[in-house]
Design an enzyme around this catalytic site. Structure first.
Site, mmCIF file in Angstrom:
data_model
loop_
_atom_site.group_PDB
_atom_site.id
_atom_site.type_symbol
_atom_site.label_atom_id
_atom_site.label_comp_id
_atom_site.label_asym_id
_atom_site.label_seq_id
_atom_site.Cartn_x
_atom_site.Cartn_y
_atom_site.Cartn_z
ATOM 1 N N GLY A 281 -36.507 73.551 -24.281
ATOM 2 C CA GLY A 281 -35.576 74.585 -23.820
ATOM 3 C C GLY A 281 -34.583 74.007 -22.845
ATOM 4 O O GLY A 281 -34.455 72.786 -22.722
ATOM 5 N N ASN A 282 -33.844 74.869 -22.176
ATOM 6 C CA ASN A 282 -32.891 74.400 -21.160
ATOM 7 C C ASN A 282 -32.807 75.413 -20.027
ATOM 8 O O ASN A 282 -33.465 76.452 -20.066
ATOM 9 C CB ASN A 282 -31.515 74.132 -21.788
ATOM 10 C CG ASN A 282 -30.907 75.383 -22.367
ATOM 11 O OD1 ASN A 282 -30.586 76.326 -21.640
ATOM 12 N ND2 ASN A 282 -30.778 75.431 -23.692
ATOM 13 N N ARG A 283 -32.008 75.105 -19.026
ATOM 14 C CA ARG A 283 -32.013 75.884 -17.780
ATOM 15 C C ARG A 283 -31.080 77.092 -17.807
ATOM 16 O O ARG A 283 -30.872 77.735 -16.791
ATOM 17 C CB ARG A 283 -31.627 74.988 -16.600
ATOM 18 C CG ARG A 283 -32.616 73.877 -16.362
ATOM 19 C CD ARG A 283 -32.224 73.074 -15.119
ATOM 20 N NE ARG A 283 -32.965 71.835 -15.044
ATOM 21 C CZ ARG A 283 -34.215 71.746 -14.615
ATOM 22 N NH1 ARG A 283 -34.863 72.824 -14.229
ATOM 23 N NH2 ARG A 283 -34.828 70.575 -14.585
ATOM 24 N N SER A 284 -30.489 77.407 -18.923
ATOM 25 C CA SER A 284 -29.596 78.562 -18.974
ATOM 26 C C SER A 284 -30.371 79.860 -18.735
ATOM 27 O O SER A 284 -31.476 80.030 -19.248
ATOM 28 C CB SER A 284 -28.920 78.620 -20.337
ATOM 29 O OG SER A 284 -28.270 79.857 -20.493
ATOM 30 N N ALA B 221 -26.561 78.987 -24.556
ATOM 31 C CA ALA B 221 -26.836 77.544 -24.503
ATOM 32 C C ALA B 221 -27.885 77.248 -25.581
ATOM 33 O O ALA B 221 -29.078 77.302 -25.325
ATOM 34 C CB ALA B 221 -27.358 77.170 -23.123
#
Ligand code: CTP
Length: 199
Positions: free
Chosen positions: A11-14, A79
């Site tokens: 995943g990512n930090r969005s 994102a």
């Protein structure tokens, strides 16, 4: 979230805040909104907003295409993961060797695929860049067949993931560049909708 096994994902930090602010701003102007969102604790309750919650890039692709023909404007603020594990294990991966290699494959580019089938829709993308910002964003306008791109530079203080503020630059399909000052994300959402209606 792109699954690795039943308990892990890439995943990512969005946070999704920009997308939620855009949905609310559009609805408050009377637009009927479909908000397709990845995993986030954010919620929205507005009679004009229908929310479709998805987890993966492939699910976001399918959800967006299921409504795209019916919309006048599509704004891609998510994102999305660019790569996913080639194989998602159906059982939890046990700790084994010292090194572990995960093979990744490309996910569908949701925005580019909408650009390919666009007829009357006004298509807005975001670009998150760390260098050669204007040049890279212009390339995305061409490659994804966009009408407008909202550029975020991670070099700008207070811009991007995890900040309540954002500093954006608009580039339209004639490649006209309009830098905007640092603002709260709610105000940025207002500016983006003003820009869309002005074009
Ligand atoms: N996007 C998308 N589907 C993907 C990746 C990105 O729809 N699989 C959309 C984003 O929502 C954004 C735009 O494409 O509106 C640009 O995203 P960005 O991450 O800046 O660029 P990429 O196309 O992923 O290219 P790169 O990461 O190489 O800069």
């Amino acid at each position: 979230y792109e699954p690795i096994d039943p308990v892990r994902f890439i995943g990512n930090r969005s946070t999704g805040k920009m997308g939620f602010d855009l949905a609310l701003e559009a609805a408050s102007r009377g637009a009927q909104v479909v908000l397709v969102t990845g995993p986030t604790p954010l919620a929205i309750s507005h009679p004009l907003v229908r929310i479709i919650r998805v987890e993966t890039a492939a699910q976001m692709h399918d959800a967006c295409h299921s409504v795209f023909a019916t919309v006048d404007v599509a704004i891609a603020a998510a994102a999305v993961a660019d790569y996913r594990p080639k194989v998602a294990f159906d059982k939890k991966i046990k700790k084994g060797e010292d090194a572990f290699v995960l093979e990744l494959e490309k996910t569908p580019d949701v925005l580019a695929s909408l650009g390919q089938v666009k007829t009357h829709q006004f298509l807005v993308g975001f670009a998150l860049e760390t260098d050669n910002e204007i040049e890279n964003a212009c390339a995305k306008i061409r490659k994804k067949n966009l009408d407008l791109i909202v550029l975020n530079s991670l070099r700008d203080e207070g811009a991007g993931f995890g900040h309540p503020t954002n500093k954006i630059t608009f580039i339209n399909k004639e490649f006209e560049v309009t830098p905007m000052p640092l603002k709260a994300k709610e105000e940025v959402a207002r500016d983006i909708l003003d820009k869309i209606f002005a074009l």
